[in-house]
Design a protein around this motif. Structure first.
Motif, PDB file in Angstrom:
ATOM      1  N   MET A  19     -13.145 -14.299 -49.396  1.00  0.00           N
ATOM      2  CA  MET A  19     -11.720 -14.613 -49.519  1.00  0.00           C
ATOM      3  C   MET A  19     -11.182 -15.139 -48.195  1.00  0.00           C
ATOM      4  SD  MET A  19      -8.645 -12.221 -51.027  1.00  0.00           S
ATOM      5  CE  MET A  19      -9.317 -10.776 -50.210  1.00  0.00           C
ATOM      6  N   GLY A  22     -12.233 -18.689 -47.417  1.00  0.00           N
ATOM      7  CA  GLY A  22     -11.775 -19.746 -48.309  1.00  0.00           C
ATOM      8  C   GLY A  22     -12.793 -20.163 -49.346  1.00  0.00           C
ATOM      9  N   TYR A  24     -13.408 -19.688 -52.464  1.00  0.00           N
ATOM     10  CA  TYR A  24     -12.779 -19.116 -53.654  1.00  0.00           C
ATOM     11  C   TYR A  24     -13.609 -19.305 -54.925  1.00  0.00           C
ATOM     12  CZ  TYR A  24      -8.834 -19.129 -50.438  1.00  0.00           C
ATOM     13  OH  TYR A  24      -8.033 -18.935 -49.339  1.00  0.00           O
ATOM     14  N   LEU A  27     -16.287 -16.716 -54.825  1.00  0.00           N
ATOM     15  CA  LEU A  27     -15.650 -15.415 -55.024  1.00  0.00           C
ATOM     16  C   LEU A  27     -15.300 -15.218 -56.501  1.00  0.00           C
ATOM     17  CD1 LEU A  27     -14.357 -12.798 -53.969  1.00  0.00           C
ATOM     18  CD2 LEU A  27     -12.289 -14.133 -53.451  1.00  0.00           C
ATOM     19  N   LYS A  28     -14.750 -16.257 -57.124  1.00  0.00           N
ATOM     20  CA  LYS A  28     -14.391 -16.169 -58.535  1.00  0.00           C
ATOM     21  C   LYS A  28     -15.613 -15.912 -59.402  1.00  0.00           C
ATOM     22  CE  LYS A  28     -12.076 -18.759 -62.225  1.00  0.00           C
ATOM     23  NZ  LYS A  28     -11.303 -19.982 -62.559  1.00  0.00           N
ATOM     24  N   LYS A  50      -2.873  -9.831 -51.762  1.00  0.00           N
ATOM     25  CA  LYS A  50      -4.267 -10.130 -52.059  1.00  0.00           C
ATOM     26  C   LYS A  50      -4.670  -9.608 -53.432  1.00  0.00           C
ATOM     27  CE  LYS A  50      -5.973 -10.546 -47.318  1.00  0.00           C
ATOM     28  NZ  LYS A  50      -6.918 -10.022 -46.292  1.00  0.00           N
ATOM     29  N   ILE A  54      -6.472 -12.052 -56.114  1.00  0.00           N
ATOM     30  CA  ILE A  54      -7.764 -11.728 -56.730  1.00  0.00           C
ATOM     31  C   ILE A  54      -7.624 -11.630 -58.240  1.00  0.00           C
ATOM     32  CG2 ILE A  54      -9.523  -9.925 -56.970  1.00  0.00           C
ATOM     33  CD1 ILE A  54      -9.872 -11.510 -54.456  1.00  0.00           C
ATOM     34  N   LEU A  57      -7.869 -14.791 -60.059  1.00  0.00           N
ATOM     35  CA  LEU A  57      -9.187 -15.435 -60.074  1.00  0.00           C
ATOM     36  C   LEU A  57     -10.030 -14.983 -61.263  1.00  0.00           C
ATOM     37  CD1 LEU A  57     -10.331 -15.330 -56.316  1.00  0.00           C
ATOM     38  CD2 LEU A  57      -9.433 -17.280 -57.597  1.00  0.00           C
TER      39      LEU A  57
END
Length: 454
Positions: A19, A22, A24, A27-28, A50, A54, A57
């Motif tokens: 996160m 960057g 993303y 992370l997703k 945050k 999250i 996402l």
């Protein structure tokens, strides 16, 4: 357990690094492949901003499941922050009982926000669930179950399970009803799968069904689950119609809640649903001060007893030195008995009809424990404490023995009496038992001293 915690922390640190860096998309992808319960735990480490980032996402189905695992404060923050469309997506994907669990604890403005984003049918169901008494079977149940008819063939039953199964909370046990939704029986999925296609569900089902009523207390429901080791339990209304089921995951929460409540009551604290670290100092004081006041006032019984025998204490000052050992031993003995009986009552091992058996057993235990403690104390005072005369040694030892017998007896009787008058037996635990036993032990002590010392 520590290894698991370390692994989870490494996982959470990885999410945070992605996160902050960057990354993303990665992370997703990783979040949507993770267990929802673990993601909900990760939310506890994040700031409010945050958490919302999250949450957005997550895919719709994962977000709904993660939401069901969150604590109440995080759920409320999420619902306050997201749009009506996002609320609608969550409600559409969540099982009805999880939605109801959230709404039961949520403020009125959030309840309104959720209800206005549900269709009329779902809103009606939610309102019906919210009208069930708190901690009742009706408030725990879900309507997400598979319903079959007795005249269905196995082939048709399998087709029905495939058609509706994805939207149901469990399909391992299916429920057989008639046209009026009266519960006729249950049939495990294994039985259906292993049977011939042309066999009838009515011939295969188990018609000796144990069910609970919508108004039954959740503790009674938990006891049934523990006794039979079931994964789900049907819930019926006053006319025997199947209105829902309770699944084992909800009962695990109930057992934890009831155990916590009993522990709090046993330690003279008013029960609370909030986590310790999230409670303010004033909330903690509010939960503790009522019982402390009760125990303080009831503790004046001991002061009253001492005042009654003040002349005896003035005559034989040495008697005051042994009051604490008498009351302490008696209180400990009473707490032991009450703890065992309270646990037995909570687990259903002890019933009201067992009162005589319990009292008789604890009386015998008390007599044996009292004799042993009296003899050990007599030996200790006679051979290792030469500063006291024999009659004082005998008084203290006899008083200790009698106090233990009375404490054991009271320790088992009081929780059973509480149960008989519909009170929580856990109220009659350590602090209260000790306070009552202190006064009784002092009466015994001074009464024996009056005979043997004066």
């Amino acid at each position: 357990m520590s290894d698991m915690n370390e692994e989870m922390q490494i996982l959470f640190d990885n999410y945070t690094a992605l996160m902050d860096g960057g990354q993303y998309l990665q992370l997703k992808q990783e979040l949507n492949e993770e267990q929802p319960a673990n993601i909900a735990e990760y939310f506890e480490e994040l700031t409010a901003e945050k958490q919302l980032f999250i949450f957005r996402l997550l895919s719709k189905d994962v977000a709904a499941e993660v939401f069901s695992y969150m604590d109440n404060d995080t759920q409320e923050h999420i619902v306050q922050s997201i749009t009506d469309r996002e609320v609608r997506n969550i409600v559409d994907e969540m099982f009805l009982d999880d939605t109801v669990d959230f709404l039961e604890e949520a403020p009125a403005n959030l309840v309104k926000k959720v209800l206005r984003n549900t269709d009329a049918g779902t809103r009606q169901l939610i309102n019906r669930f919210l009208n069930y008494p708190e901690n009742s079977a009706g408030s725990l149940m879900t309507i997400e179950f598979v319903r079959l008819r007795a005249n269905m063939t196995v082939a048709k039953a399998l087709s029905e399970i495939k058609r509706v199964g994805m939207d149901k909370e469990t399909i391992y046990t299916c429920y057989v009803t008639d046209a009026q939704r009266k519960l006729l029986g249950v049939i495990p999925l294994r039985t259906i799968i292993c049977a011939e296609d042309d066999s009838l569900v009515g011939d295969l089902m188990e018609d000796d069904v144990i069910s609970v009523h919508t108004l039954d207390d959740q503790e009674e429901v938990a006891n049934i689950f523990k006794k039979y080791n079931w994964m789900a339990l049907p819930v019926t209304d006053t006319e025997g119609r199947l209105v829902g089921i309770i699944t084992v995951d909800d009962i695990v929460d109930v057992i934890e809640q009831e155990t916590t409540e009993d522990m709090e009551l046993m330690n003279a604290v008013l029960p609370s649903d909030d986590e310790y670290l999230k409670m303010s100092v004033f909330a903690l004081v509010k939960n503790r001060i009522p019982w402390l006041c009760v125990l303080m006032i009831s503790g004046t019984l001991s002061a009253f007893v001492i005042g009654m025998y003040q002349s005896l204490l003035d005559s034989v000052v040495m008697l005051s030195s042994f009051m604490t050992i008498i009351t302490g031993t008696g209180g400990n003995a009473g707490s032991q008995a009450s703890a065992m009986v309270i646990r037995g009552l909570a687990l259903g091992d002890i019933q009201m009809r067992d009162t005589f058996k319990v009292v008789f057993k604890e009386l015998r235990v008390g007599i044996l424990c009292g004799l042993i403690l009296a003899m050990v104390n007599m030996i200790r005072m006679t051979f290792f404490d030469h500063s006291t005369p024999f009659n004082i040694d005998l008084t203290v030892s006899l008083s200790m023995g009698v106090a233990v017998v009375l404490a054991k007896t009271l320790g088992c009787i009081l929780p059973i009496l509480a149960k008989a008058v519909k009170l929580d037996p856990a109220m009659m635990a350590g602090p209260l038992i000790s306070t009552v036993v202190d006064a009784i032990a002092l009466v015994v002590y001074f009464s024996i001293a009056t005979v043997l010392v004066l």
